[in-house]
Design an enzyme around this catalytic site. Structure first.
Site, PDB file in Angstrom:
ATOM      1  N   ASP A 139     -85.132  24.234  19.600  1.00  0.00           N
ATOM      2  CA  ASP A 139     -84.193  23.463  20.422  1.00  0.00           C
ATOM      3  C   ASP A 139     -82.866  24.200  20.294  1.00  0.00           C
ATOM      4  OD1 ASP A 139     -86.578  21.447  21.177  1.00  0.00           O
ATOM      5  OD2 ASP A 139     -86.226  21.007  19.434  1.00  0.00           O
ATOM      6  N   ASP A 170     -73.166  15.384  11.292  1.00  0.00           N
ATOM      7  CA  ASP A 170     -73.621  14.729  10.004  1.00  0.00           C
ATOM      8  C   ASP A 170     -73.667  15.702   8.521  1.00  0.00           C
ATOM      9  OD1 ASP A 170     -75.527  16.477  10.886  1.00  0.00           O
ATOM     10  OD2 ASP A 170     -77.097  14.949  11.153  1.00  0.00           O
ATOM     11  N   ASP A 218     -78.827  23.534  21.452  1.00  0.00           N
ATOM     12  CA  ASP A 218     -77.889  22.464  21.891  1.00  0.00           C
ATOM     13  C   ASP A 218     -76.540  23.254  22.332  1.00  0.00           C
ATOM     14  OD1 ASP A 218     -79.817  20.380  21.410  1.00  0.00           O
ATOM     15  OD2 ASP A 218     -78.916  19.744  19.602  1.00  0.00           O
TER      16      ASP A 218
END
Length: 453
Positions: A72, A148, A74
């Site tokens: 994926d 994070d 982003d």
């Protein structure tokens, strides 16, 4: 000046330094541009041509630095969600906790987020400190601080082929260390799902968890109970379908996070038969992921919860319930117990019930029963589940061998297999008739032959 000198002597990092990233060129980071998604590049290029900043960000950059093709992509930008939406024909703003934009290219989805600002003290939180909604936009260095882990806080610009590193993520990647950004207690409290993400990344990447990051995990584990069940389920699904499910589950137990996520799973794993069954199921799932094959969430959760179903199934039969109704009651009990912790989608729960319900039917190997089972739309999943039961030692392997031969055989071959008396019937005495429970309606269907007890 004196304060700065003391901080430098003591090795205390100047807070302002995190606003100035380390800039890495192609020779320093070694990213292979051919591993990039053409659509992700197209999104960054479109945004940049419109006068905005735009970077590939997060896990995609981490994987590129590790030489792995990301699944994926982003993109992070200083454009607002509305500005992003206006630049693309198929773009949709989603999210309540923080708005993001999904840009679609056929079936390919690129997730675009606006740089997040420093977390606002006025952001809505629950009584445990979990942030409920925070749509504060800000600068890139603030966005990096909101991410994070250090290894997920790097930005890659496909146009200049440079990486911006605000929190020494490249050093942690090279030392294979998983480190949270900021104070671990505060970061886990504002989003307890990070407790599960620590486990997933550590197991998937083979990284060591930084001691300061690990220290509060067990103490703060109960905070997961405050997270909406749907989010916990999504994270568990990512964990179990990561291609490293077995390692993730072992890491969950190691960090004390398994309690309550799948009730009694820790007990099952401490029983030899249950542990072998789950280990085989997860190892098979990991192998399918590595081979690029599809994985059924329904099959996976059916395997993880099977020994709880089996225990209750036996208990209902011991209480004089017929095998088939007993199995349905057991399935109801187990799935009801999961509702509070995991928001199992109805489709997944239906698949689980079908797989479980087929198991006693596999033991009916006379008459038309085997032929009817061949027409079941979930036959392959049920059959694979049967083979797991055989391999783990739960039932006689001869049952699985018979079905393997029956499925592969032609018409005459199947007829010949049906004339054979099953070995388990030859070796086992005839089952005693069960006493009917008082006040029950008579059962029209006979109990399954040789049902697991």
């Amino acid at each position: 000046m004196i304060k700065k000198f003391i901080k430098r002597i003591l090795g205390v990092k100047n807070k302002a330094n995190s606003q100035q990233p380390q800039v890495l060129g192609p020779k320093e980071h070694g990213i292979d541009p051919t591993l990039l998604s053409a659509n992700a590049v197209r999104v960054t290029q479109t945004l940049q041509e419109a006068g905005f900043k735009a970077f590939v960000v997060g896990g995609a950059v981490r994987d590129l630095l590790l030489g792995v093709k990301p699944k994926d992509f982003d993109v992070a930008t200083n454009a607002t969600p509305e500005q992003v939406k206006r630049l693309f024909r198929r773009a949709f703003i989603i999210g309540k906790r923080f708005q993001i934009v999904h840009v679609m290219f056929g079936q390919d989805l690129i997730e675009v987020t606006t740089f997040r600002g420093a977390s606002s003290e006025g952001a809505p939180k629950d009584e445990h400190g979990r942030v409920l909604r925070d749509n504060t936009f800000g600068e890139q260095h603030e966005d990096a601080a909101r991410r994070d882990f250090t290894i997920n806080a790097m930005y890659y610009d496909p146009a200049s082929q440079t990486v911006l590193d605000y929190h020494n993520g490249i050093a942690d990647i090279r030392s294979r260390t998983l480190r949270i950004i900021g104070l671990p207690e505060a970061r886990f409290r504002e989003d307890p799902v990070r407790l599960l993400r620590v486990v997933r990344f550590a197991a998937k990447l083979g990284f060591v968890i930084d001691p300061d990051t690990r220290e509060p995990i067990q103490v703060m584990a109960p905070l997961i109970n405050n997270v909406p069940a749907a989010r916990v389920f999504d994270e568990m699904l990512k964990l179990l379908m990561s291609g490293h499910a077995l390692a993730c589950l072992q890491q969950l137990r190691k960090e004390g996070l398994h309690h309550g996520l799948l009730p009694l799973l820790d007990v099952v794993l401490e029983q030899p038969l249950g542990e072998k069954f789950v280990t085989l199921a997860l190892a098979g799932t990991d192998e399918r992921v590595r081979q690029g094959k599809g994985v059924s969430p329904g099959f996976l959760f059916a395997a993880l919860l099977w020994h709880q179903v089996l225990e209750k199934w036996n208990a209902y039969q011991a209480a004089s319930e017929y095998p088939i109704p007993a199995l349905h009651l057991a399935a109801d009990d187990v799935l009801d117990a999961q509702t509070e912790k995991l928001a199992l989608q109805r489709r997944i729960a239906t698949d689980m019930r079908d797989i479980w319900a087929m198991q006693p039917r596999f033991e009916r190997r006379t008459g038309k029963s085997p032929y009817k089972l061949l027409e079941h739309p979930r036959l392959r999943a049920g059959y694979d589940f049967l083979l797991l039961r055989c391999e783990s030692g739960e039932i006689d392997p001869e049952i699985g061998e018979w079905w393997t031969a029956f499925i592969a055989a032609d018409g005459p071959g199947r007829a010949e297999l049906l004339t054979r008396k099953p070995k388990v019937e030859e070796e086992s005495p005839a089952p005693k008739k069960r006493r009917r429970r008082g006040g029950r309606n008579k059962q029209k269907a006979a109990p399954a032959e040789g049902s697991s007890t």
